[in-house]
Design a protein around this motif. Sequence first.
Motif, PDB file in Angstrom:
ATOM      1  N   PRO A   8     -12.154  -4.171 -15.285  1.00  0.00           N
ATOM      2  CA  PRO A   8     -13.244  -3.602 -14.486  1.00  0.00           C
ATOM      3  C   PRO A   8     -12.836  -2.262 -13.866  1.00  0.00           C
ATOM      4  CG  PRO A   8     -12.430  -5.654 -13.501  1.00  0.00           C
ATOM      5  CD  PRO A   8     -11.654  -5.419 -14.754  1.00  0.00           C
ATOM      6  N   LEU A   9     -13.820  -1.407 -13.630  1.00  0.00           N
ATOM      7  CA  LEU A   9     -13.554  -0.096 -13.045  1.00  0.00           C
ATOM      8  C   LEU A   9     -12.963  -0.211 -11.638  1.00  0.00           C
ATOM      9  CD1 LEU A   9     -16.702   1.895 -14.212  1.00  0.00           C
ATOM     10  CD2 LEU A   9     -14.366   2.044 -15.087  1.00  0.00           C
ATOM     11  N   GLU A  10     -13.322  -1.275 -10.921  1.00  0.00           N
ATOM     12  CA  GLU A  10     -12.769  -1.466  -9.579  1.00  0.00           C
ATOM     13  C   GLU A  10     -11.251  -1.655  -9.634  1.00  0.00           C
ATOM     14  OE1 GLU A  10     -15.286  -3.584 -10.752  1.00  0.00           O
ATOM     15  OE2 GLU A  10     -16.865  -2.345  -9.899  1.00  0.00           O
ATOM     16  N   LEU A  11     -10.780  -2.392 -10.643  1.00  0.00           N
ATOM     17  CA  LEU A  11      -9.345  -2.588 -10.806  1.00  0.00           C
ATOM     18  C   LEU A  11      -8.672  -1.257 -11.097  1.00  0.00           C
ATOM     19  CD1 LEU A  11      -6.831  -4.422 -11.092  1.00  0.00           C
ATOM     20  CD2 LEU A  11      -7.412  -4.633 -13.511  1.00  0.00           C
ATOM     21  N   ARG A  12      -9.258  -0.480 -11.967  1.00  0.00           N
ATOM     22  CA  ARG A  12      -8.708   0.825 -12.323  1.00  0.00           C
ATOM     23  C   ARG A  12      -8.586   1.712 -11.085  1.00  0.00           C
ATOM     24  NH1 ARG A  12     -10.671   4.702 -17.189  1.00  0.00           N
ATOM     25  NH2 ARG A  12      -9.424   6.491 -16.597  1.00  0.00           N
ATOM     26  N   ASP A  13      -9.651   1.790 -10.311  1.00  0.00           N
ATOM     27  CA  ASP A  13      -9.634   2.616  -9.103  1.00  0.00           C
ATOM     28  C   ASP A  13      -8.590   2.124  -8.106  1.00  0.00           C
ATOM     29  OD1 ASP A  13     -11.692   4.118 -10.186  1.00  0.00           O
ATOM     30  OD2 ASP A  13     -13.254   3.049  -9.082  1.00  0.00           O
ATOM     31  N   ARG A  14      -8.505   0.806  -7.943  1.00  0.00           N
ATOM     32  CA  ARG A  14      -7.557   0.233  -6.992  1.00  0.00           C
ATOM     33  C   ARG A  14      -6.112   0.505  -7.409  1.00  0.00           C
ATOM     34  NH1 ARG A  14      -7.405  -6.094  -6.067  1.00  0.00           N
ATOM     35  NH2 ARG A  14      -5.897  -5.917  -7.725  1.00  0.00           N
ATOM     36  N   VAL A  16      -4.943   2.964  -9.360  1.00  0.00           N
ATOM     37  CA  VAL A  16      -4.628   4.387  -9.221  1.00  0.00           C
ATOM     38  C   VAL A  16      -4.409   4.729  -7.745  1.00  0.00           C
ATOM     39  CG1 VAL A  16      -5.540   6.712  -9.498  1.00  0.00           C
ATOM     40  CG2 VAL A  16      -5.761   5.063 -11.357  1.00  0.00           C
ATOM     41  N   ARG A  17      -5.265   4.220  -6.877  1.00  0.00           N
ATOM     42  CA  ARG A  17      -5.138   4.490  -5.442  1.00  0.00           C
ATOM     43  C   ARG A  17      -3.828   3.908  -4.898  1.00  0.00           C
ATOM     44  NH1 ARG A  17      -9.837   3.001  -4.249  1.00  0.00           N
ATOM     45  NH2 ARG A  17      -9.368   0.836  -3.789  1.00  0.00           N
ATOM     46  N   MET A  18      -3.500   2.677  -5.311  1.00  0.00           N
ATOM     47  CA  MET A  18      -2.256   2.043  -4.859  1.00  0.00           C
ATOM     48  C   MET A  18      -1.044   2.859  -5.306  1.00  0.00           C
ATOM     49  SD  MET A  18      -2.959  -2.012  -5.506  1.00  0.00           S
ATOM     50  CE  MET A  18      -1.239  -2.415  -5.426  1.00  0.00           C
ATOM     51  N   TYR A  19      -1.051   3.304  -6.548  1.00  0.00           N
ATOM     52  CA  TYR A  19       0.083   4.054  -7.080  1.00  0.00           C
ATOM     53  C   TYR A  19       0.246   5.396  -6.374  1.00  0.00           C
ATOM     54  CZ  TYR A  19       3.169   6.436 -10.320  1.00  0.00           C
ATOM     55  OH  TYR A  19       4.222   7.121 -10.864  1.00  0.00           O
ATOM     56  N   ARG A  20      -0.868   6.103  -6.196  1.00  0.00           N
ATOM     57  CA  ARG A  20      -0.801   7.451  -5.632  1.00  0.00           C
ATOM     58  C   ARG A  20      -0.499   7.462  -4.135  1.00  0.00           C
ATOM     59  NH1 ARG A  20      -2.725  11.602  -8.676  1.00  0.00           N
ATOM     60  NH2 ARG A  20      -3.693  12.644  -6.914  1.00  0.00           N
ATOM     61  N   THR A  21      -0.839   6.395  -3.417  1.00  0.00           N
ATOM     62  CA  THR A  21      -0.603   6.381  -1.970  1.00  0.00           C
ATOM     63  C   THR A  21       0.715   5.728  -1.588  1.00  0.00           C
ATOM     64  OG1 THR A  21      -1.853   4.330  -1.709  1.00  0.00           O
ATOM     65  CG2 THR A  21      -3.063   6.404  -1.415  1.00  0.00           C
ATOM     66  N   SER A  22       1.380   5.082  -2.529  1.00  0.00           N
ATOM     67  CA  SER A  22       2.645   4.403  -2.220  1.00  0.00           C
ATOM     68  C   SER A  22       3.793   5.403  -2.147  1.00  0.00           C
ATOM     69  CB  SER A  22       2.973   3.371  -3.293  1.00  0.00           C
ATOM     70  OG  SER A  22       2.005   2.363  -3.321  1.00  0.00           O
ATOM     71  N   ASP A  23       4.692   5.144  -1.200  1.00  0.00           N
ATOM     72  CA  ASP A  23       5.877   5.976  -1.097  1.00  0.00           C
ATOM     73  C   ASP A  23       7.054   5.066  -0.801  1.00  0.00           C
ATOM     74  OD1 ASP A  23       7.313   8.376  -1.085  1.00  0.00           O
ATOM     75  OD2 ASP A  23       7.283   8.408   1.114  1.00  0.00           O
ATOM     76  N   PRO A  24       8.009   4.895  -1.662  1.00  0.00           N
ATOM     77  CA  PRO A  24       8.137   5.528  -2.968  1.00  0.00           C
ATOM     78  C   PRO A  24       7.168   4.927  -3.981  1.00  0.00           C
ATOM     79  CG  PRO A  24       9.895   3.944  -2.665  1.00  0.00           C
ATOM     80  CD  PRO A  24       9.118   3.989  -1.363  1.00  0.00           C
ATOM     81  N   ARG A  25       6.946   5.657  -5.041  1.00  0.00           N
ATOM     82  CA  ARG A  25       6.010   5.196  -6.068  1.00  0.00           C
ATOM     83  C   ARG A  25       6.557   3.954  -6.756  1.00  0.00           C
ATOM     84  NH1 ARG A  25       2.967  10.186  -7.878  1.00  0.00           N
ATOM     85  NH2 ARG A  25       1.941  10.639  -5.909  1.00  0.00           N
ATOM     86  N   PRO A  26       5.704   2.934  -6.946  1.00  0.00           N
ATOM     87  CA  PRO A  26       6.183   1.708  -7.598  1.00  0.00           C
ATOM     88  C   PRO A  26       6.378   1.923  -9.099  1.00  0.00           C
ATOM     89  CG  PRO A  26       3.845   1.556  -7.178  1.00  0.00           C
ATOM     90  CD  PRO A  26       4.310   2.844  -6.556  1.00  0.00           C
ATOM     91  N   GLN A  27       7.167   1.053  -9.693  1.00  0.00           N
ATOM     92  CA  GLN A  27       7.314   1.088 -11.147  1.00  0.00           C
ATOM     93  C   GLN A  27       6.001   0.630 -11.760  1.00  0.00           C
ATOM     94  OE1 GLN A  27      10.520  -1.481 -12.178  1.00  0.00           O
ATOM     95  NE2 GLN A  27      12.086   0.064 -11.760  1.00  0.00           N
TER      96      GLN A  27
END
Length: 76
Positions: A8-14, A16-27
């Motif tokens: 679903p598009l909601e999963l995709r958005d979530r 991408v948002r999780m990856y881009r806002t995490s510090d450090p970036r997750p694997q």
Amino acid sequence: MAAPRKYPLELRDRVVRMYRTSDPRPQIKRLAVDLGAHPEALRGWIRQAEADAGERDDRLTTDERAELATLRMENA
């Protein structure tokens, strides 16, 4: 007719948002396992989001892809 989406598009958005806002970036692989999606799908979503944000020059943006598809249909 377009093929149905596997995720679903909601999963995709979530994701991408999780990856881009995490510090450090997750694997990406670990994030994919946690969310139950394929790692290459996540990698593609993240790369596309980076292209749309102007952070990558090696991919077309979503708008450019749509414009290209329209022009190809007009030429055909």
